[in-house]
Design a protein around this motif. Structure first.
Motif, PDB file in Angstrom:
ATOM      1  N   GLU A 665       8.158  73.190 -24.608  1.00 47.08           N
ATOM      2  CA  GLU A 665       7.784  73.035 -23.195  1.00 47.08           C
ATOM      3  C   GLU A 665       6.288  73.253 -23.044  1.00 47.08           C
ATOM      4  O   GLU A 665       5.735  74.230 -23.545  1.00 47.08           O
ATOM      5  N   SER A 673       2.972  64.739 -16.035  1.00 45.12           N
ATOM      6  CA  SER A 673       4.123  65.563 -15.654  1.00 45.12           C
ATOM      7  C   SER A 673       4.292  65.600 -14.142  1.00 45.12           C
ATOM      8  O   SER A 673       5.409  65.609 -13.622  1.00 45.12           O
ATOM      9  N   SER A 691      14.146  68.708 -18.309  1.00 42.42           N
ATOM     10  CA  SER A 691      14.488  69.811 -19.206  1.00 42.42           C
ATOM     11  C   SER A 691      13.840  69.552 -20.573  1.00 42.42           C
ATOM     12  O   SER A 691      14.039  68.486 -21.175  1.00 42.42           O
ATOM     13  N   TYR A 692      13.056  70.521 -21.028  1.00 44.81           N
ATOM     14  CA  TYR A 692      12.393  70.416 -22.322  1.00 44.81           C
ATOM     15  C   TYR A 692      13.258  71.089 -23.386  1.00 44.81           C
ATOM     16  O   TYR A 692      12.979  72.189 -23.849  1.00 44.81           O
ATOM     17  N   LEU A 697      13.650  65.828 -25.038  1.00 47.51           N
ATOM     18  CA  LEU A 697      13.473  65.924 -23.586  1.00 47.51           C
ATOM     19  C   LEU A 697      14.602  65.191 -22.872  1.00 47.51           C
ATOM     20  O   LEU A 697      15.048  64.128 -23.308  1.00 47.51           O
TER      21      LEU A 697
END
Length: 854
Positions: A665, A673, A691-692, A697
């Motif tokens: 992340e 982003s 969600s990383y 991803l």
């Protein structure tokens, strides 16, 4: 008469006509103190009251001894109704030793003024009944025009004067005869104008205070009042006197006109002296007090009728203005230049204001409609208007007085109504009127109202009243008070519109500030991305062991893929566009041979124009990040894109990356982003979850149903086009014209056509150059760039169409360019293009068998 010897006409304004100390001889005056002692009287009073020649002097005598107890009782009751300087009371048929008299009484300072005149046997009831009938008749007319004509006719019959005129005051103080009734043999004064100096300012003030004025005999100098002054040295003020004597200058004026008797009745509208009813007679004439009272009542009632009709016209006018102002408020939209928007708003006021043209000057930009002067003249005029008071409507029918330079443009700009709509800078709405050359007929030369100066500085009035014509140039029709009031109302409405638009713009800026910042940053970001991507394409293409020719072909194909990605964002800007196609184009731009690792499942969804740009930016950033750092950066990674419609027909887009490097992340959110996480929630009121995960991803986006439409059902990724088969040999055109203003692109096109076998390729950068080449020799084909900088190629295309020469368009606008109806079917393609593109166009034109706009 030189300027040095011209009489000073302002002395007329300074003459104390209410302090002449005399009364007309058809009556007498007696002044009483507040404790009812005789303080002064006219010299003819003792005789008119029947006092014996050897009687005691009246000055200082008790009023009861002069008039008797009964009359004093009546006088006290009437005085009780009066206050100093307000009104006149009348007592009729008072028995005195010399017969019945009518008495008018008023209070002047500390003096009770009694004016007596012999009673002339008119019946008050008959005269009042006549007035009532006349008023009832004239009040039936809807417009004022006929009102004046009939009123003059009836008043002339009732009073017996040889001439009755309705006289209206103009804006400059002059007067004009607008209606007339006259006895046979009397010269007509209809339409004549009289200069403002004919009725001095102090006379107009008295007309407001005393609404009827009778001059019974223009040869009567009057009976002096004695003593001349009171104990304080003041001359008695006769402003409210019905018998007040007349200025010698005015008596001479009347005699010069051939008038022996006159009567004036004030027309007062909304507290302002609107005009006069002027009555003339060729011989002396004493109108009885009863008839004068009836005439005064007529004037008061006529003023009310006229005021009601003018107010009704004004009300209807205001209703129209209110409707137009409301329409402006509704129609004003914050789109396009402010000047053009305001011009559209005020155009309906042009006929209402009887203007010939209108212009707006907003922040130095001029927009016009109708007959107006040229733009430099308007800008100079706006600068001249900056000298006028701020926040006020400026109106003139002689514009050259404000700006002498406009005299050369009098045809379109002799009159101006200027409405300021801002303070800094001064912005204006300008209504123009053209010149109206006309001849004005005056009652005598208005430049010579007085002919000479008598000893002591007394003026001698002019002796000629023959019609005298003046040609007026450089003037428009005068703006009426109603039109000036309309301009004031329009200014208020425009200020409301400007303020509302300003507030709306502020609100939009506040609510869309983040979006604007986002778009500006995105512009910089995408430009850098595109430049970086092109650099990467060149670098990637030059690695490996391939020849220079092969490198050019591969590099060219990859740049074409990038161009197709850009077209996909904008091509369907006005209709729903395929989301699956968007993913495919972005994958092709970035991954080339590895694009099969982007797998799209689920039913295709079409994005509405309002949502397409936002989602396209998100997909672009996801694809960019995956290619740089995620699953697509490695040899075996994949991206799975799932398209699902939920129960409310909203779009659920899942992006899942697998098989790539371990995901960490980020510690800082970059602009990419921000686009991914905030564009859909912010612009589309949707949702975004990112969600990383270490294994790859994943992201889920929810787009409301209002922004999507269902597309074709398909569980597999849309197949990319197979490599094109070798193009069939074409018969290349022998002579080609390339109309392109960019030399590099033109030379590239020349090389393509020569490689295809063209013998002659002529380059032109403008329509004029192209027309010259076409006149010199015909062509087999023309390739036209749409935008040539200061012009388009459409005019030359029309020439080719008429000549039957085939042509096609190349444009950097893609399919968004607006083409004339006659050219909409012409072949067109987007830049950049290559030999394959030209082959397809040639094949299309050959297959359709057309020449020109195929």
């Amino acid at each position: 008469m030189t300027d040095d010897t011209l009489p000073d006409l302002t002395s007329c304004d300074r003459e104390p006509i209410h302090l002449l100390g005399r009364v007309q001889s058809f009556g007498c005056l007696v002044g009483l103190t507040l404790d009812w002692m005789v303080s002064c009287h006219s010299q003819n009073a003792p005789a008119m009251l029947g006092r014996a020649p050897d009687a005691e002097p009246m000055i200082g005598a008790p009023a009861a001894e002069v008039f008797g107890g009964d009359l004093m009782h009546r006088l006290r009751n009437r005085i009780q109704m009066l206050r100093a300087g307000q009104g006149v009371e009348v007592i009729s048929r008072v028995a005195l030793p010399t017969g019945q008299h009518d008495i008018s009484l008023h209070v002047s300072g500390d003096t009770v003024v009694l004016e007596l005149e012999p009673h002339r046997g008119d019946n008050p009831e008959d005269t009042v009944s006549t007035v009532r009938r006349i008023i009832e008749r004239v009040s039936r007319y809807a417009a004022p025009g006929r009102l004046f004509e009939d009123a003059a006719y009836f008043l002339q019959l009732d009073t017996g004067f040889d001439r009755v005129m309705f006289y209206r005051f103009l804006e400059d103080g002059a007067g004009e005869v607008i209606a007339e009734a006259r006895a046979p043999g009397m010269e007509s004064y209809m339409g004549l104008r009289y200069p403002a100096s004919d009725i001095p300012r102090q006379a107009r003030a008295l007309y407001l205070r005393q609404t009827i004025r009778l001059i019974a005999d223009s040869s009567d100098v009057g009976s002096p009042v004695s003593p001349v002054t009171d104990v304080s040295g003041r001359i008695i003020d006769l402003s409210s006197s019905v018998l007040r004597a007349v200025s010698p200058v005015h008596l001479a004026y009347l005699r010069n006109m051939g008038v022996a008797a006159s009567m004036s009745i004030s027309i007062i509208v909304e507290g302002r002296l609107w005009g006069l009813i002027a009555c003339h007679h060729r011989t002396p004439l004493v109108l009885s007090q009863v008839r004068r009272n009836a005439a005064e009542l007529f004037g008061q009632m006529f003023s009310l009728v006229l005021q009601a009709k003018l107010l009704e016209e004004e009300r209807q006018h205001d209703d129209r203005v209110r409707d137009l102002c409301a329409a402006i408020t509704r129609a004003a939209i914050p789109e396009g230049p402010m000047g053009r928007m305001l011009l559209d708003c005020v155009q309906e006021f042009t006929p209402l204001l009887e203007a010939d043209g209108v212009a707006t000057v907003i922040e130095g930009v001029v927009a016009t409609r109708g007959k107006v002067p040229e733009t430099p003249v308007i800008l100079a005029l706006a600068r001249a208007l900056n000298r006028t008071p701020t926040g006020q409507v400026y109106a003139t029918d002689h514009l050259a007085a404000l700006d002498p330079a406009t005299a050369a443009h009098a045809e379109h700009a002799s009159g101006l109504l200027a409405i300021p709509v801002s303070r800094l800078p001064r912005d204006y709405i300008l209504f123009f009127r053209g010149e109206v050359r006309r001849k004005v007929t005056w009652a005598g030369n208005p430049q010579k109202p007085a002919s000479s100066t008598l000893p002591g500085g007394q003026l001698s009035p002019r002796t000629s009243f023959a019609a005298w014509q003046e040609e007026v140039t450089g003037h428009s029709e005068a703006w009426t008070p109603a039109q000036r009031r309309v301009a004031g109302q329009l200014r208020v409405s425009l200020l409301e519109v400007v303020l509302r638009l300003t507030d709306e713009a502020s609100r939009l800026r506040k609510s869309a500030g983040e979006k604007q910042e986002l778009l500006i940053s995105e512009l910089n970001h995408r430009v850098r991305n595109i430049l970086g991507l092109v650099r990467g394409l060149v670098s990637q293409t030059t690695t490996g062991e391939i020849s220079t020719a092969e490198m050019v072909v591969v590099l060219e194909s990859r740049i074409q893929a990038l161009a197709r990605a850009h077209d996909q964002i904008t091509r369907d800007n006005w209709s729903p566009a395929s989301l699956r196609e968007l993913v495919r184009v972005e994958a092709e731009c970035w991954q080339f041979e590895r694009r099969d690792r982007v797998i799209v499942t689920g039913r295709d969804m079409l994005l509405m124009p309002t949502a397409f740009s936002a989602v396209a930016l998100v997909i672009h950033e996801l694809m960019t990040n995956s290619a740089k750092y995620g699953a697509l950066s490695g040899p075996r990674g994949e991206v799975h894109v799932s398209l699902v419609a939920d129960a409310d027909d909203a779009l659920i887009l899942d992006w899942t990356e697998v098989g790539g490097p371990t995901v960490v992340e980020p510690t800082r959110r970059g602009f990419g982003s921000t686009i991914i996480e905030r564009s859909i929630p912010f612009e589309l009121q949707g949702e975004a979850e990112v969600s990383y995960r270490p294994e790859g991803l994943s992201a889920r986006f929810w787009v409301p149903a209002v922004h999507v439409r269902p597309g074709a059902a398909d569980d597999d990724v849309t197949a990319l086009p197979a490599p094109a088969a070798a193009a069939a040999p074409l018969i290349a055109p022998r002579r080609v014209l390339v109309l392109e203003d960019n030399l590099v692109i033109a030379m590239d096109a020349e090389g393509i056509f020569r490689d295809l076998g063209a013998e002659t390729v002529v380059l032109a950068a403008s329509n004029a150059q192209a027309a010259q080449h076409l006149q010199a020799a015909p062509f087999d084909l023309a390739l036209l760039d749409v935008n040539l900088g200061a012009e388009t190629s459409f005019p030359f295309a029309e020439q080719l169409l008429a000549a039957g020469i085939p042509f096609a368009f190349a444009s950097g606008y893609g399919e968004g360019a607006d083409f004339p109806a006659t050219l909409r079917s012409a072949p067109r393609f987007s830049k950049p293009y290559n030999e394959g593109t030209i082959r397809k166009v040639l094949a299309q034109m050959s297959l359709t068998g057309t020449s020109g706009a195929a």
